[in-house]
Design a protein around this motif. Structure first.
Motif, PDB file in Angstrom:
ATOM      1  N   GLY A 256       0.802  -1.213   0.000  1.00  0.00           N
ATOM      2  CA  GLY A 256       0.000   0.000   0.000  1.00  0.00           C
ATOM      3  C   GLY A 256       0.831   1.258   0.000  1.00  0.00           C
ATOM      4  N   MET A 257       0.248   2.371   0.444  1.00  0.00           N
ATOM      5  CA  MET A 257       0.899   3.675   0.370  1.00  0.00           C
ATOM      6  C   MET A 257       1.657   4.051   1.638  1.00  0.00           C
ATOM      7  N   GLY A 258       1.365   3.403   2.749  1.00  0.00           N
ATOM      8  CA  GLY A 258       1.979   3.798   4.011  1.00  0.00           C
ATOM      9  C   GLY A 258       3.034   2.832   4.480  1.00  0.00           C
ATOM     10  N   MET A 259       3.410   2.962   5.731  1.00  0.00           N
ATOM     11  CA  MET A 259       4.412   2.090   6.333  1.00  0.00           C
ATOM     12  C   MET A 259       3.735   0.902   6.983  1.00  0.00           C
ATOM     13  N   VAL A 260       4.427  -0.198   7.016  1.00  0.00           N
ATOM     14  CA  VAL A 260       3.942  -1.389   7.697  1.00  0.00           C
ATOM     15  C   VAL A 260       4.819  -1.585   8.927  1.00  0.00           C
TER      16      VAL A 260
END
Length: 83
Positions: A73-77
């Motif tokens: 996705g677009m964010g941090m995991v």
């Protein structure tokens, strides 16, 4: 995601502005809306935008996501120590 700000425009002599006057700079409180969508839906999304927007000229920008791993996705995991 949305961002609130102030937009400005100056209608030219060929304009039929919904608000403001020809030749005068107009400022308005506006909301920028950021939407992530599948490429296949782009045409329908733009048609809906143009049909429903109140101004003669719609300001929009399309940026592609070059995700090599579509599961991230677009964010941090991250992992939390406690759920």
């Amino acid at each position: 995601f949305t961002t609130i700000g102030t937009g400005s425009f100056k209608p030219n002599e060929k304009a039929n502005p919904t608000i403001g006057e020809i030749g005068k700079t107009q400022t308005e409180e506006e909301v920028q809306i950021n939407v992530t969508f599948e490429k296949a839906k782009e045409k329908k999304i733009l048609q809906a935008l143009f049909k429903n927007h109140s101004y003669e000229e719609v300001a929009y920008e399309i940026t592609t996501l070059e995700n090599t791993n579509q599961n991230i996705g677009m964010g941090m995991v991250g992992e939390l120590e406690n759920p």
